[in-house]
Design a protein around this motif. Structure first.
Motif, PDB file in Angstrom:
ATOM      1  N   MET A  73       0.825  -1.200   0.000  1.00  0.00           N
ATOM      2  CA  MET A  73       0.000   0.000   0.000  1.00  0.00           C
ATOM      3  C   MET A  73       0.866   1.259   0.000  1.00  0.00           C
ATOM      4  O   MET A  73       0.612   2.208  -0.744  1.00  0.00           O
ATOM      5  CB  MET A  73      -0.918  -0.027   1.218  1.00  0.00           C
ATOM      6  N   ARG A  74       1.918   1.291   0.824  1.00  0.00           N
ATOM      7  CA  ARG A  74       2.729   2.507   0.847  1.00  0.00           C
ATOM      8  C   ARG A  74       3.560   2.641  -0.421  1.00  0.00           C
ATOM      9  O   ARG A  74       3.833   3.751  -0.869  1.00  0.00           O
ATOM     10  CB  ARG A  74       3.596   2.551   2.102  1.00  0.00           C
ATOM     11  N   ALA A  75       3.944   1.528  -1.026  1.00  0.00           N
ATOM     12  CA  ALA A  75       4.633   1.610  -2.317  1.00  0.00           C
ATOM     13  C   ALA A  75       3.698   2.209  -3.357  1.00  0.00           C
ATOM     14  O   ALA A  75       4.099   3.072  -4.146  1.00  0.00           O
ATOM     15  CB  ALA A  75       5.105   0.221  -2.749  1.00  0.00           C
ATOM     16  N   ARG A  76       2.453   1.791  -3.358  1.00  0.00           N
ATOM     17  CA  ARG A  76       1.477   2.351  -4.301  1.00  0.00           C
ATOM     18  C   ARG A  76       1.276   3.841  -4.062  1.00  0.00           C
ATOM     19  O   ARG A  76       1.115   4.611  -5.016  1.00  0.00           O
ATOM     20  CB  ARG A  76       0.131   1.636  -4.169  1.00  0.00           C
ATOM     21  N   LEU A  77       1.264   4.269  -2.803  1.00  0.00           N
ATOM     22  CA  LEU A  77       1.102   5.695  -2.506  1.00  0.00           C
ATOM     23  C   LEU A  77       2.208   6.516  -3.175  1.00  0.00           C
ATOM     24  O   LEU A  77       1.941   7.531  -3.820  1.00  0.00           O
ATOM     25  CB  LEU A  77       1.126   5.926  -0.992  1.00  0.00           C
ATOM     26  N   ALA A  78       3.443   6.085  -3.024  1.00  0.00           N
ATOM     27  CA  ALA A  78       4.561   6.833  -3.590  1.00  0.00           C
ATOM     28  C   ALA A  78       4.586   6.748  -5.109  1.00  0.00           C
ATOM     29  O   ALA A  78       4.856   7.746  -5.794  1.00  0.00           O
ATOM     30  CB  ALA A  78       5.876   6.330  -3.003  1.00  0.00           C
ATOM     31  N   LEU A  79       4.317   5.576  -5.660  1.00  0.00           N
ATOM     32  CA  LEU A  79       4.285   5.431  -7.115  1.00  0.00           C
ATOM     33  C   LEU A  79       3.211   6.328  -7.720  1.00  0.00           C
ATOM     34  O   LEU A  79       3.422   6.978  -8.748  1.00  0.00           O
ATOM     35  CB  LEU A  79       4.042   3.972  -7.493  1.00  0.00           C
ATOM     36  N   THR A  80       2.061   6.395  -7.063  1.00  0.00           N
ATOM     37  CA  THR A  80       0.957   7.198  -7.584  1.00  0.00           C
ATOM     38  C   THR A  80       1.235   8.679  -7.469  1.00  0.00           C
ATOM     39  O   THR A  80       1.035   9.436  -8.418  1.00  0.00           O
ATOM     40  CB  THR A  80      -0.345   6.825  -6.844  1.00  0.00           C
TER      41      THR A  80
ATOM     42  N   MET B 184       9.369   3.301  -2.449  1.00  0.00           N
ATOM     43  CA  MET B 184       8.932   4.678  -2.198  1.00  0.00           C
ATOM     44  C   MET B 184      10.055   5.661  -2.497  1.00  0.00           C
ATOM     45  O   MET B 184       9.856   6.654  -3.208  1.00  0.00           O
ATOM     46  CB  MET B 184       8.487   4.833  -0.739  1.00  0.00           C
ATOM     47  N   ARG B 185      11.225   5.400  -1.959  1.00  0.00           N
ATOM     48  CA  ARG B 185      12.338   6.332  -2.138  1.00  0.00           C
ATOM     49  C   ARG B 185      12.780   6.398  -3.600  1.00  0.00           C
ATOM     50  O   ARG B 185      13.141   7.464  -4.106  1.00  0.00           O
ATOM     51  CB  ARG B 185      13.502   5.954  -1.221  1.00  0.00           C
ATOM     52  N   TRP B 186      12.742   5.277  -4.304  1.00  0.00           N
ATOM     53  CA  TRP B 186      13.095   5.265  -5.720  1.00  0.00           C
ATOM     54  C   TRP B 186      12.120   6.122  -6.522  1.00  0.00           C
ATOM     55  O   TRP B 186      12.533   6.955  -7.344  1.00  0.00           O
ATOM     56  CB  TRP B 186      13.099   3.824  -6.244  1.00  0.00           C
ATOM     57  N   ALA B 187      10.825   5.933  -6.299  1.00  0.00           N
ATOM     58  CA  ALA B 187       9.808   6.673  -7.050  1.00  0.00           C
ATOM     59  C   ALA B 187       9.906   8.172  -6.776  1.00  0.00           C
ATOM     60  O   ALA B 187       9.837   8.999  -7.696  1.00  0.00           O
ATOM     61  CB  ALA B 187       8.414   6.153  -6.699  1.00  0.00           C
ATOM     62  N   LEU B 188      10.078   8.528  -5.516  1.00  0.00           N
ATOM     63  CA  LEU B 188      10.119   9.945  -5.145  1.00  0.00           C
ATOM     64  C   LEU B 188      11.425  10.604  -5.567  1.00  0.00           C
ATOM     65  O   LEU B 188      11.459  11.815  -5.832  1.00  0.00           O
ATOM     66  CB  LEU B 188       9.900  10.095  -3.639  1.00  0.00           C
ATOM     67  N   ALA B 189      12.498   9.843  -5.661  1.00  0.00           N
ATOM     68  CA  ALA B 189      13.758  10.401  -6.162  1.00  0.00           C
ATOM     69  C   ALA B 189      13.618  10.795  -7.629  1.00  0.00           C
ATOM     70  O   ALA B 189      14.254  11.754  -8.091  1.00  0.00           O
ATOM     71  CB  ALA B 189      14.889   9.395  -5.987  1.00  0.00           C
ATOM     72  N   ALA B 190      12.777  10.082  -8.360  1.00  0.00           N
ATOM     73  CA  ALA B 190      12.551  10.393  -9.772  1.00  0.00           C
ATOM     74  C   ALA B 190      11.613  11.577  -9.948  1.00  0.00           C
ATOM     75  O   ALA B 190      11.810  12.414 -10.833  1.00  0.00           O
ATOM     76  CB  ALA B 190      11.987   9.166 -10.486  1.00  0.00           C
ATOM     77  N   CYS B 191      10.586  11.659  -9.099  1.00  0.00           N
ATOM     78  CA  CYS B 191       9.609  12.752  -9.197  1.00  0.00           C
ATOM     79  C   CYS B 191       8.881  12.867  -7.857  1.00  0.00           C
ATOM     80  O   CYS B 191       8.244  11.910  -7.424  1.00  0.00           O
ATOM     81  CB  CYS B 191       8.603  12.483 -10.317  1.00  0.00           C
ATOM     82  N   ASP B 192       8.989  14.025  -7.253  1.00  0.00           N
ATOM     83  CA  ASP B 192       8.434  14.234  -5.910  1.00  0.00           C
ATOM     84  C   ASP B 192       7.642  15.550  -5.897  1.00  0.00           C
ATOM     85  O   ASP B 192       8.041  16.527  -5.264  1.00  0.00           O
ATOM     86  CB  ASP B 192       9.575  14.262  -4.889  1.00  0.00           C
ATOM     87  N   PRO B 193       6.500  15.583  -6.584  1.00  0.00           N
ATOM     88  CA  PRO B 193       5.777  16.851  -6.749  1.00  0.00           C
ATOM     89  C   PRO B 193       5.258  17.447  -5.445  1.00  0.00           C
ATOM     90  O   PRO B 193       5.059  18.658  -5.359  1.00  0.00           O
ATOM     91  CB  PRO B 193       4.624  16.483  -7.687  1.00  0.00           C
ATOM     92  N   GLU B 194       5.035  16.618  -4.444  1.00  0.00           N
ATOM     93  CA  GLU B 194       4.549  17.122  -3.157  1.00  0.00           C
ATOM     94  C   GLU B 194       5.678  17.262  -2.127  1.00  0.00           C
ATOM     95  O   GLU B 194       5.421  17.543  -0.957  1.00  0.00           O
ATOM     96  CB  GLU B 194       3.428  16.225  -2.635  1.00  0.00           C
ATOM     97  N   GLU B 195       6.908  17.024  -2.569  1.00  0.00           N
ATOM     98  CA  GLU B 195       8.107  17.192  -1.744  1.00  0.00           C
ATOM     99  C   GLU B 195       8.063  16.360  -0.458  1.00  0.00           C
ATOM    100  O   GLU B 195       8.443  16.822   0.611  1.00  0.00           O
ATOM    101  CB  GLU B 195       8.328  18.676  -1.430  1.00  0.00           C
ATOM    102  N   TRP B 196       7.650  15.114  -0.601  1.00  0.00           N
ATOM    103  CA  TRP B 196       7.624  14.223   0.562  1.00  0.00           C
ATOM    104  C   TRP B 196       9.019  14.010   1.138  1.00  0.00           C
ATOM    105  O   TRP B 196       9.178  13.878   2.351  1.00  0.00           O
ATOM    106  CB  TRP B 196       7.022  12.886   0.166  1.00  0.00           C
ATOM    107  N   LEU B 197      10.022  13.920   0.261  1.00  0.00           N
ATOM    108  CA  LEU B 197      11.370  13.628   0.742  1.00  0.00           C
ATOM    109  C   LEU B 197      11.962  14.772   1.562  1.00  0.00           C
ATOM    110  O   LEU B 197      12.885  14.552   2.349  1.00  0.00           O
ATOM    111  CB  LEU B 197      12.291  13.297  -0.432  1.00  0.00           C
ATOM    112  N   LYS B 198      11.437  15.971   1.400  1.00  0.00           N
ATOM    113  CA  LYS B 198      11.915  17.093   2.217  1.00  0.00           C
ATOM    114  C   LYS B 198      11.402  16.983   3.650  1.00  0.00           C
ATOM    115  O   LYS B 198      11.945  17.620   4.549  1.00  0.00           O
ATOM    116  CB  LYS B 198      11.465  18.422   1.606  1.00  0.00           C
ATOM    117  N   ARG B 199      10.361  16.226   3.839  1.00  0.00           N
ATOM    118  CA  ARG B 199       9.799  16.002   5.175  1.00  0.00           C
ATOM    119  C   ARG B 199       9.971  14.515   5.483  1.00  0.00           C
ATOM    120  O   ARG B 199       9.103  13.707   5.193  1.00  0.00           O
ATOM    121  CB  ARG B 199       8.330  16.442   5.217  1.00  0.00           C
ATOM    122  N   ASP B 200      11.100  14.187   6.040  1.00  0.00           N
ATOM    123  CA  ASP B 200      11.481  12.793   6.271  1.00  0.00           C
ATOM    124  C   ASP B 200      11.919  12.618   7.720  1.00  0.00           C
ATOM    125  O   ASP B 200      12.330  13.581   8.379  1.00  0.00           O
ATOM    126  CB  ASP B 200      12.618  12.407   5.310  1.00  0.00           C
TER     127      ASP B 200
END
Length: 200
Positions: free
Chosen positions: A1-8, A55-71
């Motif tokens: 489920m969390r992988a799907r969240l990040a991929l989506t 999750m980290r792979w998907a967000l490293a490619a594209c992170d439109p909501e900047e999730w990785l900045k809040r880690d």
């Protein structure tokens, strides 16, 4: 489920293959012999078979909501370690031959910690959701579902509001697509794109 969240949220297009873990397809085991889900197979037969790594792979490619900045890697590790250990034994006591009440209390201690963090800003790393929220909320959902009446009686107002917000979100609704168990030859089923769905 969390992988799907990040991929989506990243807009990553991928084919979904739902599997029955009691009858794991040969293609899944060939990709990842450890036999757990999720498994992401990339072009060139590169395999990522841990949900947090996906999750980290998907967000490293594209992170439109900047999730990785809040880690908060330490908080995610606590969730994936002690809380997940307690959750498994609370949810499946017959599998582990344990008293589930003991592990429910252990899990509750983590949820109280989460509730205090949420009281400060509404999300785990401030007023806007980030990677820890998406990484942890599926496990809290599982914990709550074991005995929802008991869960709703606990003094966790910020946690309940946070959980309800995620479960009611367009993102969560998008990832909860239900598909039949995959067999070779099935037509591809793509993970829905949140932005395309919002325009429809």
């Amino acid at each position: 489920m969390r992988a799907r969240l990040a991929l989506t949220v990243s807009g990553t297009r991928c084919e979904l293959r739902e599997v029955t873990l009691r009858a794991k397809p040969a293609a899944m085991l060939a990709a990842s012999p450890k036999g757990t889900v999720p498994v992401l197979v990339l072009p060139g037969d590169v395999v990522i078979d841990e949900s947090l790594d996906i999750m980290r792979w998907a967000l490293a490619a594209c992170d439109p909501e900047e999730w990785l900045k809040r880690d908060d890697p330490a908080l995610i590790a606590e969730n994936d370690g002690a809380f997940k250990y307690a959750l498994d034994r609370y949810k499946y006591p017959e599998r582990y031959a344990v008293d589930p009440r003991e592990y429910r209390q252990q899990g509750l201690a983590f949820l109280r910690h989460i509730d205090l963090r949420l009281a400060k800003g509404g999300q785990l790393c401030g007023p806007v959701g980030g990677l820890p929220d998406a990484a942890i909320v599926p496990f809290v959902r599982q914990f709550a579902a074991v005995d929802r009446l008991w869960f709703d009686l606990q003094p966790l107002p910020h946690l309940r509001a946070w959980l309800s917000g995620y479960l009611a979100s367009d993102l969560f609704e998008t990832i909860m697509i239900r598909t039949s168990a995959w067999t070779p030859g099935d037509l591809p089923v793509l993970l829905p794109n949140l932005r395309e769905r919002s325009r429809s």
